[in-house]
Design an enzyme around this catalytic site. Structure first.
Site, short mmCIF file in Angstrom:
data_model
loop_
_atom_site.label_atom_id
_atom_site.label_comp_id
_atom_site.label_asym_id
_atom_site.label_seq_id
_atom_site.Cartn_x
_atom_site.Cartn_y
_atom_site.Cartn_z
N PRO A 290 -9.16 51.90 20.62
CA PRO A 290 -7.80 52.25 20.98
C PRO A 290 -7.59 52.57 22.47
CG PRO A 290 -8.84 54.02 19.72
CD PRO A 290 -9.74 52.83 19.64
N ASN A 291 -6.44 52.14 22.92
CA ASN A 291 -5.95 52.38 24.29
C ASN A 291 -6.62 51.52 25.35
OD1 ASN A 291 -4.04 54.53 23.57
ND2 ASN A 291 -5.88 55.68 23.05
N ARG B 139 -4.21 52.46 32.72
CA ARG B 139 -4.54 53.72 32.05
C ARG B 139 -5.51 54.53 32.91
NH1 ARG B 139 -8.90 54.28 27.12
NH2 ARG B 139 -8.51 56.48 26.72
N TYR C 15 -10.88 54.82 34.57
CA TYR C 15 -11.25 53.54 33.96
C TYR C 15 -11.15 52.35 34.91
CZ TYR C 15 -10.98 56.36 29.72
OH TYR C 15 -11.19 57.33 28.77
N ASN D 61 -17.18 49.20 22.35
CA ASN D 61 -16.64 50.39 22.99
C ASN D 61 -15.63 50.95 21.98
OD1 ASN D 61 -15.42 52.39 24.38
ND2 ASN D 61 -15.03 51.19 26.25
N ALA E 178 -11.82 56.27 21.64
CA ALA E 178 -11.70 57.60 21.03
C ALA E 178 -12.35 57.67 19.65
CB ALA E 178 -10.24 58.00 20.96
N HIS F 67 -15.75 59.45 18.87
CA HIS F 67 -15.87 60.90 18.66
C HIS F 67 -15.32 61.35 17.31
CE1 HIS F 67 -16.55 60.35 22.90
NE2 HIS F 67 -15.29 59.99 23.10
N ASP G 211 -20.32 54.05 9.50
CA ASP G 211 -20.77 53.51 8.21
C ASP G 211 -20.76 51.98 8.22
OD1 ASP G 211 -21.23 56.01 7.19
OD2 ASP G 211 -19.46 56.07 5.92
N GLU H 91 -23.71 50.26 22.22
CA GLU H 91 -22.47 51.03 22.41
C GLU H 91 -22.21 51.15 23.90
OE1 GLU H 91 -21.88 54.64 20.08
OE2 GLU H 91 -21.10 55.64 21.87
N HIS I 75 -19.51 52.63 27.09
CA HIS I 75 -18.35 53.38 27.59
C HIS I 75 -18.18 53.10 29.07
CE1 HIS I 75 -18.07 55.46 23.83
NE2 HIS I 75 -19.39 55.60 23.87
N ILE I 76 -16.94 52.93 29.46
CA ILE I 76 -16.64 52.65 30.87
C ILE I 76 -16.92 53.90 31.69
CG2 ILE I 76 -14.75 52.09 32.47
CD1 ILE I 76 -13.51 50.51 30.02
N SER I 77 -16.46 55.03 31.19
CA SER I 77 -16.73 56.32 31.85
C SER I 77 -18.02 56.90 31.26
CB SER I 77 -15.56 57.29 31.61
OG SER I 77 -15.50 57.63 30.22
N ARG J 121 -17.48 64.50 31.00
CA ARG J 121 -16.07 64.79 30.76
C ARG J 121 -15.91 65.96 29.77
NH1 ARG J 121 -13.18 59.27 29.57
NH2 ARG J 121 -11.37 60.63 29.88
N ARG K 101 -15.82 64.97 24.05
CA ARG K 101 -16.32 63.60 24.21
C ARG K 101 -17.85 63.55 24.20
NH1 ARG K 101 -11.67 60.74 25.88
NH2 ARG K 101 -10.23 62.13 26.96
#
Ligand code: DQA
Length: 147
Positions: A11-12, A19, A24, A75, A78, A81, A88, A99, A101-103, A108, A112
């Site tokens: 999402p997002n 954003r 990001y 990725n 949200a 978390h 599953d 996995e 993550h950009i950040s 943070r 997170r």
């Protein structure tokens, strides 16, 4: 016969580029997809690159990946978390999972710092900006070549 690498975005991430650019960066999702396609081509890999704001859609894509993919780069955004459902689903995937993550979530807010989904992943890339996707494709190519 080789199958595509699924690159799944949560999402997002459709808002990439506008954003919170200080976190990001300014690359749009369309530009990121083009970057990934170019890198995958160099590595001799095909990709299926998608983004959804819906947890159910991401679970469905992971189910498709069980038989339809040679590896997943995800990725979960949200959902990292919050989502036992995505964890599953990932637990049923036999091919490598990275996995991403950009950040760097560990730099943070505390909420997170915990990831449900990392439990299913062979590798984790975080904090390298959108370039992390390029590194993840290289790492996936190495993992598949070593197989
Ligand atoms: C993110 C980090 C998550 O904490 C956040 O919710 C995102 C993006 C990243 O790529 O840095 O949406 O996964």
């Amino acid at each position: 016969m080789s199958k595509p690498i699924f690159i799944l975005n949560g999402p997002n991430l459709n808002l990439l580029g506008t954003r919170e650019p200080e976190i990001y960066g300014s690359t749009s999702l369309a530009d990121l997809k083009a970057m990934c396609e170019a890198r995958a081509k160099k590595c001799g890999l095909e990709i299926f690159f998608e983004q959804s704001n819906s947890e159910a859609q991401i679970v469905d894509w992971i189910h498709d990946a069980i038989n339809g993919s040679d590896g997943i780069i995800i990725n979960p955004a949200a959902f990292t978390h919050t989502s036992v459902a995505i964890l599953d689903a990932l637990m049923n995937v036999k091919s490598p999972i990275i996995e991403l993550h950009i950040s760097n979530p560990h730099k943070r807010e505390e909420f997170r710092h915990h990831s449900y989904t990392t439990f299913a992943a062979q590798g984790l890339i975080a904090g390298l900006g959108v370039n992390g996707y390029v590194h993840a494709i290289d790492a996936m190519a190495d993992m598949l070549a070593a197989d």
